[in-house]
Motif scaffolding. Structure first.
Motif, PDB file in Angstrom:
ATOM      1  N   PHE A  31      -2.433  -3.881 -15.466  1.00 12.27           N
ATOM      2  CA  PHE A  31      -2.867  -3.233 -14.224  1.00 12.27           C
ATOM      3  C   PHE A  31      -1.682  -3.253 -13.261  1.00 12.27           C
ATOM      4  O   PHE A  31      -1.505  -4.181 -12.496  1.00 12.27           O
ATOM      5  CB  PHE A  31      -4.068  -3.953 -13.620  1.00 12.27           C
ATOM      6  CG  PHE A  31      -5.318  -3.855 -14.448  1.00 12.27           C
ATOM      7  CD1 PHE A  31      -6.069  -2.695 -14.460  1.00 12.27           C
ATOM      8  CD2 PHE A  31      -5.736  -4.923 -15.220  1.00 12.27           C
ATOM      9  CE1 PHE A  31      -7.224  -2.596 -15.222  1.00 12.27           C
ATOM     10  CE2 PHE A  31      -6.890  -4.840 -15.981  1.00 12.27           C
ATOM     11  CZ  PHE A  31      -7.638  -3.676 -15.987  1.00 12.27           C
ATOM     12  N   THR A  32      -0.838  -2.208 -13.308  1.00 12.05           N
ATOM     13  CA  THR A  32       0.405  -2.212 -12.536  1.00 12.05           C
ATOM     14  C   THR A  32       0.321  -1.285 -11.325  1.00 12.05           C
ATOM     15  O   THR A  32      -0.613  -0.479 -11.207  1.00 12.05           O
ATOM     16  CB  THR A  32       1.579  -1.758 -13.418  1.00 12.05           C
ATOM     17  OG1 THR A  32       1.426  -0.370 -13.719  1.00 12.05           O
ATOM     18  CG2 THR A  32       1.652  -2.564 -14.708  1.00 12.05           C
ATOM     19  N   SER A  33       1.320  -1.382 -10.465  1.00 10.23           N
ATOM     20  CA  SER A  33       1.356  -0.519  -9.279  1.00 10.23           C
ATOM     21  C   SER A  33       1.576   0.946  -9.655  1.00 10.23           C
ATOM     22  O   SER A  33       1.245   1.839  -8.891  1.00 10.23           O
ATOM     23  CB  SER A  33       2.439  -0.991  -8.314  1.00 10.23           C
ATOM     24  OG  SER A  33       3.696  -0.959  -8.941  1.00 10.23           O
ATOM     25  N   ALA A  34       2.117   1.196 -10.847  1.00 10.44           N
ATOM     26  CA  ALA A  34       2.339   2.565 -11.310  1.00 10.44           C
ATOM     27  C   ALA A  34       1.155   3.109 -12.117  1.00 10.44           C
ATOM     28  O   ALA A  34       1.188   4.247 -12.577  1.00 10.44           O
ATOM     29  CB  ALA A  34       3.595   2.611 -12.159  1.00 10.44           C
ATOM     30  N   GLY A  35       0.119   2.313 -12.288  1.00  7.98           N
ATOM     31  CA  GLY A  35      -1.039   2.723 -13.074  1.00  7.98           C
ATOM     32  C   GLY A  35      -1.230   1.784 -14.251  1.00  7.98           C
ATOM     33  O   GLY A  35      -0.524   0.794 -14.391  1.00  7.98           O
ATOM     34  N   ILE A  36      -2.178   2.103 -15.094  1.00  2.33           N
ATOM     35  CA  ILE A  36      -2.465   1.257 -16.248  1.00  2.33           C
ATOM     36  C   ILE A  36      -1.402   1.498 -17.316  1.00  2.33           C
ATOM     37  O   ILE A  36      -1.132   2.645 -17.700  1.00  2.33           O
ATOM     38  CB  ILE A  36      -3.882   1.525 -16.780  1.00  2.33           C
ATOM     39  CG1 ILE A  36      -4.902   1.039 -15.735  1.00  2.33           C
ATOM     40  CG2 ILE A  36      -4.105   0.848 -18.119  1.00  2.33           C
ATOM     41  CD1 ILE A  36      -6.340   1.220 -16.100  1.00  2.33           C
ATOM     42  N   ALA A  37      -0.791   0.411 -17.787  1.00  2.00           N
ATOM     43  CA  ALA A  37       0.294   0.499 -18.769  1.00  2.00           C
ATOM     44  C   ALA A  37      -0.258   0.864 -20.144  1.00  2.00           C
ATOM     45  O   ALA A  37      -1.252   0.290 -20.607  1.00  2.00           O
ATOM     46  CB  ALA A  37       1.032  -0.836 -18.837  1.00  2.00           C
ATOM     47  N   ALA A  38       0.397   1.805 -20.785  1.00  2.00           N
ATOM     48  CA  ALA A  38      -0.008   2.249 -22.118  1.00  2.00           C
ATOM     49  C   ALA A  38       0.069   1.103 -23.122  1.00  2.00           C
ATOM     50  O   ALA A  38       0.999   0.301 -23.096  1.00  2.00           O
ATOM     51  CB  ALA A  38       0.881   3.394 -22.573  1.00  2.00           C
ATOM     52  N   GLY A  39      -0.934   1.003 -23.983  1.00  2.00           N
ATOM     53  CA  GLY A  39      -0.948  -0.002 -25.037  1.00  2.00           C
ATOM     54  C   GLY A  39      -1.286  -1.410 -24.582  1.00  2.00           C
ATOM     55  O   GLY A  39      -1.215  -2.338 -25.376  1.00  2.00           O
ATOM     56  N   SER A  40      -1.659  -1.569 -23.340  1.00  2.00           N
ATOM     57  CA  SER A  40      -1.942  -2.901 -22.794  1.00  2.00           C
ATOM     58  C   SER A  40      -3.431  -3.245 -22.927  1.00  2.00           C
ATOM     59  O   SER A  40      -4.258  -2.406 -23.299  1.00  2.00           O
ATOM     60  CB  SER A  40      -1.556  -2.958 -21.318  1.00  2.00           C
ATOM     61  OG  SER A  40      -2.389  -2.087 -20.569  1.00  2.00           O
ATOM     62  N   ALA A  43      -5.341  -0.988 -20.757  1.00  2.00           N
ATOM     63  CA  ALA A  43      -5.588   0.325 -21.358  1.00  2.00           C
ATOM     64  C   ALA A  43      -6.787   0.267 -22.296  1.00  2.00           C
ATOM     65  O   ALA A  43      -7.604   1.191 -22.342  1.00  2.00           O
ATOM     66  CB  ALA A  43      -4.346   0.801 -22.102  1.00  2.00           C
ATOM     67  N   SER A  44      -6.913  -0.832 -23.021  1.00  2.00           N
ATOM     68  CA  SER A  44      -8.062  -1.013 -23.907  1.00  2.00           C
ATOM     69  C   SER A  44      -9.359  -1.084 -23.102  1.00  2.00           C
ATOM     70  O   SER A  44     -10.366  -0.474 -23.475  1.00  2.00           O
ATOM     71  CB  SER A  44      -7.877  -2.279 -24.735  1.00  2.00           C
ATOM     72  OG  SER A  44      -9.016  -2.543 -25.509  1.00  2.00           O
ATOM     73  N   MET A  45      -9.313  -1.834 -21.993  1.00  2.00           N
ATOM     74  CA  MET A  45     -10.500  -1.922 -21.122  1.00  2.00           C
ATOM     75  C   MET A  45     -10.864  -0.550 -20.563  1.00  2.00           C
ATOM     76  O   MET A  45     -12.035  -0.176 -20.512  1.00  2.00           O
ATOM     77  CB  MET A  45     -10.240  -2.884 -19.955  1.00  2.00           C
ATOM     78  CG  MET A  45     -10.271  -4.338 -20.312  1.00  2.00           C
ATOM     79  SD  MET A  45      -9.948  -5.394 -18.878  1.00  2.00           S
ATOM     80  CE  MET A  45     -11.377  -5.057 -17.854  1.00  2.00           C
ATOM     81  N   MET A  46      -9.845   0.196 -20.134  1.00  2.00           N
ATOM     82  CA  MET A  46     -10.080   1.517 -19.564  1.00  2.00           C
ATOM     83  C   MET A  46     -10.685   2.456 -20.600  1.00  2.00           C
ATOM     84  O   MET A  46     -11.609   3.216 -20.308  1.00  2.00           O
ATOM     85  CB  MET A  46      -8.787   2.097 -19.021  1.00  2.00           C
ATOM     86  CG  MET A  46      -8.936   3.439 -18.366  1.00  2.00           C
ATOM     87  SD  MET A  46      -7.352   3.946 -17.704  1.00  2.00           S
ATOM     88  CE  MET A  46      -7.625   5.688 -17.588  1.00  2.00           C
ATOM     89  N   SER A  47     -10.181   2.396 -21.821  1.00  2.00           N
ATOM     90  CA  SER A  47     -10.703   3.237 -22.897  1.00  2.00           C
ATOM     91  C   SER A  47     -12.169   2.935 -23.167  1.00  2.00           C
ATOM     92  O   SER A  47     -12.990   3.841 -23.279  1.00  2.00           O
ATOM     93  CB  SER A  47      -9.874   3.027 -24.163  1.00  2.00           C
ATOM     94  OG  SER A  47     -10.442   3.729 -25.242  1.00  2.00           O
ATOM     95  N   THR A  48     -12.498   1.646 -23.235  1.00  2.00           N
ATOM     96  CA  THR A  48     -13.882   1.239 -23.476  1.00  2.00           C
ATOM     97  C   THR A  48     -14.794   1.709 -22.349  1.00  2.00           C
ATOM     98  O   THR A  48     -15.889   2.227 -22.592  1.00  2.00           O
ATOM     99  CB  THR A  48     -13.966  -0.289 -23.631  1.00  2.00           C
ATOM    100  OG1 THR A  48     -13.131  -0.679 -24.726  1.00  2.00           O
ATOM    101  CG2 THR A  48     -15.382  -0.747 -23.881  1.00  2.00           C
TER     102      THR A  48
END
Length: 99
Positions: A31-40, A43-48
């Protein structure tokens, strides 16, 4: 009485440390200032969350809230709240220790 004061101080210190450390931990899991980092993990939480909501992440959801904190940090009110909870836990711990 002195134990209670020490416990409150330790609890408040832990709360303040958590308030400062939370944005760093969130950044480390994606969870970064530039958005959700790919492959992190984020990102898995966001996908779910997106799959569960038909393709979008709901405003106010856990993922949205964590991203907001990761992007901007905790607000002053949230920092005070976390520190206060730490102080309360420290105070309660002083009672448990006496028994």
């Amino acid at each position: 009485m002195t134990e209670a004061v020490v416990a409150i101080g330790v609890g408040a210190g832990a709360g303040a440390f958590a308030a400062v450390g939370v944005p760093f931990v969130l950044g480390a899991i994606g969870f970064t200032s530039a958005g959700i980092a790919a492959g992190s993990y984020a990102a898995s939480m966001m996908s779910t969350a997106a799959v569960a909501n038909g393709g979008a992440v709901a405003a106010g959801s856990l993922v949205a809230s964590l991203q907001a904190i990761g992007a901007a940090g905790l607000s002053g009110a949230a920092t005070v709240a976390v520190s206060g909870v730490g102080a309360a836990v420290g105070w309660l711990t002083s009672f448990v220790r006496r028994k």
